[in-house]
Design a protein around this motif. Structure first.
Motif, PDB file in Angstrom:
ATOM      1  N   GLU A  51      16.598 -20.412   1.162  1.00  0.00           N
ATOM      2  CA  GLU A  51      16.589 -21.356   2.278  1.00  0.00           C
ATOM      3  C   GLU A  51      14.999 -21.934   2.409  1.00  0.00           C
ATOM      4  N   ASP A  52      15.025 -23.080   2.629  1.00  0.00           N
ATOM      5  CA  ASP A  52      13.645 -23.925   3.041  1.00  0.00           C
ATOM      6  C   ASP A  52      13.533 -24.113   4.423  1.00  0.00           C
ATOM      7  N   ARG A  65       9.828 -20.359   2.203  1.00  0.00           N
ATOM      8  CA  ARG A  65      11.143 -20.417   1.370  1.00  0.00           C
ATOM      9  C   ARG A  65      11.524 -18.969   1.443  1.00  0.00           C
TER      10      ARG A  65
END
Length: 308
Positions: A51-52, A65
């Motif tokens: 996931e960013d 991240r």
């Protein structure tokens, strides 16, 4: 200097790397690290999720991240903050992706990678402030991130290890451990190992001089938070693992930091990786020592995550 056939093979390959369409020496350095990592890191491990996110601050955002390990969906879980190297002027998601994936799976922990601001556009203390602010944000948002606020560690490599060391002096009481991989700890570049390896392999003294000049403003040249060998107060520093490489110009500086921590009473383990060069963690395509180092850090993390 007696190098192994595999290291010589890697160094021959590095000599052939050319940055595509580099605009200047800074752009060339950044692209070179990206190409080196892409070509030598080997196959990337699958993780469960990436996931960013962007941490909102008053004047800018800090990209992070989040790597969630394969097969680990029980929450809350342990977490490790990762601070990347690159002489304070280079590095980011792509240069360290393979290493971070390995660490996530081996430690069975969520890895939170901080994409801090780089010099020379953002000299010290911008990058350090980003790392501290991001770490505090992770602590404050642990529940929503699905992590255990009381089971967090920190890892940094090279310049990132210098930043991690500084972060730990400020808020290290919140970390169960830290691991420092071939740390860049001194801006003087005058040690015996710098004399021996002035022209490499991997790092060279002129590049180091330019990097520190880009990173460190004149008025900060004696600031221990920028130069870890100057730190004399390690009161917040958690149990620490330091990994050093034998054929590394940073070797003696890393040993000096290790000695300073030991003398200050830090619970410390220091491991010398024989035959290795600076940056060997990016060379998993050919070096089995990469997985050995990952396993050592994973064992160290598990040991200290169990300590409540």
């Amino acid at each position: 200097m007696q190098l192994t056939p595999k290291i010589n093979q890697i160094l021959t390959h590095l000599e052939k790397i050319q940055s595509f369409n580099a605009k200047d020496s800074l752009d060339d350095a950044r692209k070179y690290l990206e190409v080196m990592s892409l070509q030598l890191s080997g196959k990337k491990e699958a993780v469960r999720m990436i996931e960013d996110l962007h941490i909102p601050l008053e004047n800018h955002q800090i990209p992070i991240r989040i790597y969630r390990p394969k097969g680990k969906d029980v929450q809350p879980t342990s977490a490790i903050i990762y601070i990347h190297g690159g002489w304070f002027i280079a590095g980011g998601y792509e240069t360290h992706d393979a290493v971070v994936r390995k660490l996530a799976n081996a430690t069975e922990s969520v890895i939170i990678f901080i994409d801090y601001r780089l010099a020379p556009e953002h000299p010290f203390p911008a990058g350090l402030n980003d790392c501290i602010d991001a770490a505090k944000w992770v602590l404050d948002h642990a529940e929503s991130l699905g992590i255990d606020r009381n089971q967090i560690g920190i890892i940094g490599d090279s310049a990132g290890a210098a930043l991690a060391t500084a972060v730990s002096t400020q808020i290290g009481e919140h970390f169960k451990f830290q691991a420092l991989i071939y740390p860049a700890t001194d801006n003087q570049l005058n040690s015996k190992s710098w004399e021996t390896y002035e022209t490499g392999p991997v790092l060279n003294k002129q590049g180091g001089i330019e990097a520190w000049k880009s990173y460190l403003p004149e008025e900060e040249k004696n600031n221990p938070l920028a130069i870890p060998v100057l730190i004399d107060d390690f009161k917040n520093t958690p149990p620490t693992l330091i990994l050093l490489a034998e054929h590394d110009p940073l070797l003696d500086d890393g040993k000096k930091l290790s000695d300073n921590m030991k003398n200050a009473g830090v619970v410390l383990t220091t491991t010398l990786y024989q035959d290795m060069v600076h940056g060997f963690m990016h060379m998993g395509e050919l070096l089995e020592e990469v997985q050995q180092a990952v396993n050592e850090m994973a064992d160290f993390a598990r040991q200290h995550f169990k300590t409540l």
